[in-house]
Motif scaffolding. Structure first.
Motif, PDB file in Angstrom:
ATOM      1  N   VAL A 164      45.318  28.543  20.656  1.00  0.00           N
ATOM      2  CA  VAL A 164      46.392  27.616  20.305  1.00  0.00           C
ATOM      3  C   VAL A 164      47.369  27.490  21.470  1.00  0.00           C
ATOM      4  N   VAL A 165      47.720  28.613  22.085  1.00  0.00           N
ATOM      5  CA  VAL A 165      48.660  28.567  23.201  1.00  0.00           C
ATOM      6  C   VAL A 165      48.052  27.833  24.396  1.00  0.00           C
ATOM      7  N   LEU A 174      47.885  23.998  23.706  1.00  0.00           N
ATOM      8  CA  LEU A 174      49.104  23.474  23.101  1.00  0.00           C
ATOM      9  C   LEU A 174      49.330  22.005  23.459  1.00  0.00           C
ATOM     10  N   HIS A 175      49.017  21.605  24.677  1.00  0.00           N
ATOM     11  CA  HIS A 175      49.193  20.202  25.076  1.00  0.00           C
ATOM     12  C   HIS A 175      48.269  19.281  24.272  1.00  0.00           C
ATOM     13  N   THR A 176      47.060  19.731  23.983  1.00  0.00           N
ATOM     14  CA  THR A 176      46.127  18.940  23.171  1.00  0.00           C
ATOM     15  C   THR A 176      46.641  18.829  21.738  1.00  0.00           C
ATOM     16  N   LEU A 177      47.174  19.931  21.218  1.00  0.00           N
ATOM     17  CA  LEU A 177      47.744  19.899  19.868  1.00  0.00           C
ATOM     18  C   LEU A 177      48.944  18.962  19.807  1.00  0.00           C
ATOM     19  N   ALA A 178      49.765  18.972  20.857  1.00  0.00           N
ATOM     20  CA  ALA A 178      50.939  18.098  20.885  1.00  0.00           C
ATOM     21  C   ALA A 178      50.532  16.628  20.923  1.00  0.00           C
ATOM     22  N   TRP A 235      48.980  15.712  17.170  1.00  0.00           N
ATOM     23  CA  TRP A 235      49.613  16.382  16.041  1.00  0.00           C
ATOM     24  C   TRP A 235      49.511  15.581  14.743  1.00  0.00           C
TER      25      TRP A 235
END
Length: 116
Positions: A75-76, A79-83, A86
């Motif tokens: 996840v860390v 994080l840019h992909t999750l952002a 979202w």
């Protein structure tokens, strides 16, 4: 205790082999767990598994939290992909959760009507 760990690993190995050879959509460890369950039912019909197997299972469950470390790192790192995604992730999580709750509730109602 070594025999219990060996039994767990052998069941997982058989499950992995079956999943790959038969091209099953179920993970090998899940198949191995079902095989272990069936073997325990056949060998110990009274329901009491060997003490060594229980100790190994308790030890593994006691350290289960360590298995979440790679997921947290993932996840860390991503994080840019999750952002960036979202909204679609939230819709999938909320929609999937609601769908699972509705299906579970309907199934429970149907089973209660049938056997209740």
């Amino acid at each position: 205790m070594t025999g219990a760990i060996t039994a767990l690993l052998v069941c997982q190995l058989i499950g992995e082999v079956l999943a790959r050879v038969l091209h099953l959509p179920v993970p090998g460890p899940v198949i191995g767990m079902v095989l272990l369950f069936l073997a325990l039912l056949l060998r110990y019909p009274e329901g009491e598994p060997p003490e060594a197997l229980g100790k190994v299972a308790d030890t593994l469950l006691g350290n289960l939290g360590l298995l979440f470390v790679p997921a947290g790192v993932g996840v860390v790192v991503l994080l840019h992909t999750l952002a960036q995604n979202w909204l679609s992730l939230m819709l999938a999580i909320v929609g999937g959760t609601l769908l699972a709750m509705v299906i579970t509730g309907r199934l429970a109602q149907a089973l209660l009507r049938r056997w209740g």
